[in-house]
Scaffold this active site. Sequence first.
Site, mmCIF file in Angstrom:
data_model
loop_
_atom_site.group_PDB
_atom_site.id
_atom_site.type_symbol
_atom_site.label_atom_id
_atom_site.label_comp_id
_atom_site.label_asym_id
_atom_site.label_seq_id
_atom_site.Cartn_x
_atom_site.Cartn_y
_atom_site.Cartn_z
ATOM 1 N N ASP A 179 0.859 -1.177 0.000
ATOM 2 C CA ASP A 179 0.000 0.000 0.000
ATOM 3 C C ASP A 179 0.900 1.232 0.000
ATOM 4 O O ASP A 179 2.032 1.196 0.499
ATOM 5 C CB ASP A 179 -0.902 0.013 1.246
ATOM 6 N N ILE A 182 0.379 9.072 1.601
ATOM 7 C CA ILE A 182 1.149 10.240 2.023
ATOM 8 C C ILE A 182 0.839 10.522 3.483
ATOM 9 O O ILE A 182 -0.325 10.619 3.877
ATOM 10 C CB ILE A 182 0.801 11.459 1.153
ATOM 11 N N HIS A 183 1.885 10.671 4.299
ATOM 12 C CA HIS A 183 1.710 10.897 5.728
ATOM 13 C C HIS A 183 2.576 12.058 6.207
ATOM 14 O O HIS A 183 3.545 12.442 5.555
ATOM 15 C CB HIS A 183 2.076 9.630 6.523
ATOM 16 N N ARG A 184 2.208 12.591 7.361
ATOM 17 C CA ARG A 184 2.951 13.674 8.005
ATOM 18 C C ARG A 184 4.184 13.085 8.691
ATOM 19 O O ARG A 184 4.070 12.247 9.582
ATOM 20 C CB ARG A 184 2.033 14.343 9.030
ATOM 21 N N GLU A 246 -2.405 1.075 -4.752
ATOM 22 C CA GLU A 246 -2.762 2.284 -5.500
ATOM 23 C C GLU A 246 -1.778 2.624 -6.612
ATOM 24 O O GLU A 246 -2.101 3.440 -7.492
ATOM 25 C CB GLU A 246 -2.888 3.475 -4.546
ATOM 26 N N GLU A 302 -2.436 22.117 8.460
ATOM 27 C CA GLU A 302 -3.084 21.024 7.755
ATOM 28 C C GLU A 302 -4.155 21.560 6.816
ATOM 29 O O GLU A 302 -4.445 22.767 6.796
ATOM 30 C CB GLU A 302 -3.689 20.028 8.762
#
Length: 509
Positions: A179, A182-184, A246, A302
């Site tokens: 998988d 996009i993460h912080r 994805e 954010e």
Amino acid sequence: MDFSTMEQPFPAFIDFPPINDLRSALARLQQVPGQLLHTDHPVDPHGELAGVYKRVGAGGTVKRPTRLGPAMMFNHIKGYPDSRVLVGVMASRERVALLLDTTPDRLAERMGEAIEKAIDPVVVPREQAPCQEIVHRAEDPGFDLRTLLPAPTNTDEDAGPFFCLGLVLGSDPEEGHADVTIHRLCVQGRDRLSIFFAPDRHIDKFRQKAEAAGKPLPVTINMGLDPAILIGSCFEAPTTPLGYDELKIAGGLRGRPVELVEAVSIGQKAIARAEVVIEGEILPHERLREDINTDSGRAMPEFPGYTGPANPSLPVIRVTAVTMRRQAILQTLVGPGEEHTNLAGIPTEASIRNAVERAMPGLLKNVYAHTAGGGKLLAVLQVAKRRPGDEGRQRQAALIALAVYRELKNVILVDEDVDPFDSDDVLWAMQTRYQGDVDTIFVPGVPGHVLDPSQVPEYSPSIAARGLTCKTIFDCTAPWHLRERFERAKFRDVDPHPFAPELFPQARS
């Protein structure tokens, strides 16, 4: 350049070379005036770079003054003589369309087709992977993420430097499927990152499985990518359920598979044509306060336009290596900007479009995940009522949209004579085709998005827990039996080119 009125994709697409990585994408932008700006003026990555782009092209929910503008390459980063930073590649809908070979109004359709034509990624040998031209291992003397890569801070109160466009690739430790999301990612030390997971993210489920077994989860963080990879990665369940890779969507968009390569220091794969790859492991049973180095109490800006509180306990990534291309480009974004809207919103549009079309073919003409909601919280659905039996089906379409995308909060329904991408037109419909007491539908007490500051019990006693919300449908469509009263004034359709050639350089065919 405005592509929104074109009936067919931009004609010059046939002359553009294909895109297979960030550099070929930039080469395309360079051919279209006003889409890419280079600057050699020295910039500080801490606060200043984001402050500059706020004024140049961030848009979105950024505090005004801001604007939509070109992507921007900063060639001289203070303290990092060998680095350059790129921001805003997808910060306009027109630019995204240019990069995906379509027009702005057909992006949802283009993305929806890519899901149906998905192509699995392939693994290539290391000698065919530009992302490993330069290798830095964590055990090397002097290795330090903080001096190696110019991770920006968006504001002076950020918890620390963040990688804002790091595509994390992980695999289910039991099933093996991969998988990407996009993460912080906050830089916390020479070889440490913290990672923030919103609820129900698939890689977090992989991490939980690995942690339950007492094992680390190997991941790669891929930065500087073909825009098709980034935007394809932003689809969510149920469109891309657990187990769906994805990267296949990017393959569908480009008509060829995404190339992967085995990482150099862990048992994981990386995107072969990335500019920068950070390899590492999410450690089991180890947590870190997000602002441990600054005590700022804040995280970073954010998508809703607010800087949320620093998380008191986040999973930790131990970095094992950094690989990169020669003259690598570090890509970032301004958190609340238009780039986030397009990354999150266009896949949202495609998911809604596909689901409604399957349920009620021909009803939904278009959908826009509005920038005011960061591409997540607000959607405008344009519908076409053709017969008396269509009355009410527009509300069913809105319910489908809310079911398809759990973080969606508000849906505005408009008729086909209203441009869903024009906020003035949408608000006009709300003023003339909407009565609050009969055209508002409330769906209370359902999951929303934890980063919406109004979705907390302190805001309303009706909210039982953080992250729950009341979802609302605003039906701004004219009632079928009164449709003749709501016909818009009929102006003559005249070709403006002979009268204003400087504004309309090409005559309509």
